[in-house]
Design a protein around this motif. Sequence first.
Motif, mmCIF file in Angstrom:
data_model
loop_
_atom_site.group_PDB
_atom_site.id
_atom_site.type_symbol
_atom_site.label_atom_id
_atom_site.label_comp_id
_atom_site.label_asym_id
_atom_site.label_seq_id
_atom_site.Cartn_x
_atom_site.Cartn_y
_atom_site.Cartn_z
ATOM 1 N N PRO A 1 -5.032 5.220 1.293
ATOM 2 C CA PRO A 1 -4.005 4.323 0.771
ATOM 3 C C PRO A 1 -4.395 3.765 -0.595
ATOM 4 O O PRO A 1 -5.559 3.476 -0.848
ATOM 5 N N LEU A 2 -3.401 3.627 -1.456
ATOM 6 C CA LEU A 2 -3.570 2.973 -2.742
ATOM 7 C C LEU A 2 -2.881 1.622 -2.643
ATOM 8 O O LEU A 2 -1.834 1.497 -1.998
ATOM 9 N N TRP A 3 -3.446 0.607 -3.268
ATOM 10 C CA TRP A 3 -2.915 -0.755 -3.174
ATOM 11 C C TRP A 3 -2.460 -1.223 -4.551
ATOM 12 O O TRP A 3 -3.143 -0.990 -5.541
ATOM 13 N N ALA B 1 0.869 -1.175 0.000
ATOM 14 C CA ALA B 1 0.000 0.000 0.000
ATOM 15 C C ALA B 1 0.903 1.222 0.000
ATOM 16 O O ALA B 1 2.050 1.151 0.457
ATOM 17 N N TYR B 2 0.408 2.329 -0.524
ATOM 18 C CA TYR B 2 1.210 3.546 -0.490
ATOM 19 C C TYR B 2 0.325 4.777 -0.484
ATOM 20 O O TYR B 2 -0.833 4.740 -0.860
ATOM 21 N N GLU B 3 0.927 5.847 -0.020
ATOM 22 C CA GLU B 3 0.336 7.180 -0.090
ATOM 23 C C GLU B 3 1.508 8.132 -0.279
ATOM 24 O O GLU B 3 2.515 8.011 0.390
ATOM 25 N N ALA B 4 1.394 9.030 -1.231
ATOM 26 C CA ALA B 4 2.527 9.837 -1.644
ATOM 27 C C ALA B 4 2.715 11.142 -0.888
ATOM 28 O O ALA B 4 3.780 11.734 -0.954
ATOM 29 N N CYS B 5 1.720 11.592 -0.130
ATOM 30 C CA CYS B 5 1.860 12.911 0.487
ATOM 31 C C CYS B 5 2.559 12.867 1.846
ATOM 32 O O CYS B 5 2.975 13.893 2.352
ATOM 33 N N GLY B 6 2.684 11.694 2.457
ATOM 34 C CA GLY B 6 3.343 11.588 3.751
ATOM 35 C C GLY B 6 2.432 11.826 4.943
ATOM 36 O O GLY B 6 2.899 11.995 6.062
ATOM 37 N N CYS B 7 1.117 11.783 4.723
ATOM 38 C CA CYS B 7 0.173 12.021 5.822
ATOM 39 C C CYS B 7 -0.073 10.773 6.664
ATOM 40 O O CYS B 7 -0.678 10.851 7.718
ATOM 41 N N GLY B 8 0.363 9.621 6.191
ATOM 42 C CA GLY B 8 0.117 8.378 6.909
ATOM 43 C C GLY B 8 -1.076 7.619 6.376
ATOM 44 O O GLY B 8 -1.336 6.503 6.784
#
Length: 137
Positions: A84-86, A70-77
């Motif tokens: 989250p994107l999977w 999973a990831y998120e690019a802005c760094g907000c958690g």
Amino acid sequence: MTKRARRPADAVGGPTAGARVASGRFAVRPGTFNLAGELFTPAGVRLTRRETDVSEETAAALVRAGAEVAYEACGCGGGGPCKPLWTEPAGATAIAKTTLPTVESRPTAPTWIDVWAGDGATAVFCHGDITWGPMLP
């Protein structure tokens, strides 16, 4: 009629003890977080954070062993306005066999990798400015 005080669900093991809950704080939210801070895989498996700030090598080893990404690019958690994107599990495993994630911290976006697990599932969650071959932007 006398009302009895309600005990908080988490005070007695609560729904996090394996039960699925349809609404409220412990509701199952496939692919994102519920209000209790639990992360769910897209299939609805409840995960809790197990490790923070894992190395790129550890992240790749876990994905090669079957962990989802999973990831998120802005760094907000991933718990704020950013969800989250999977990635596709089969593609993630193939990419993890040939390359490691690249962590490039920016002063404006916190960047780290953590590991979430539960009920036989594991997820490597990449936050901020991380690239990983064609898997992560």
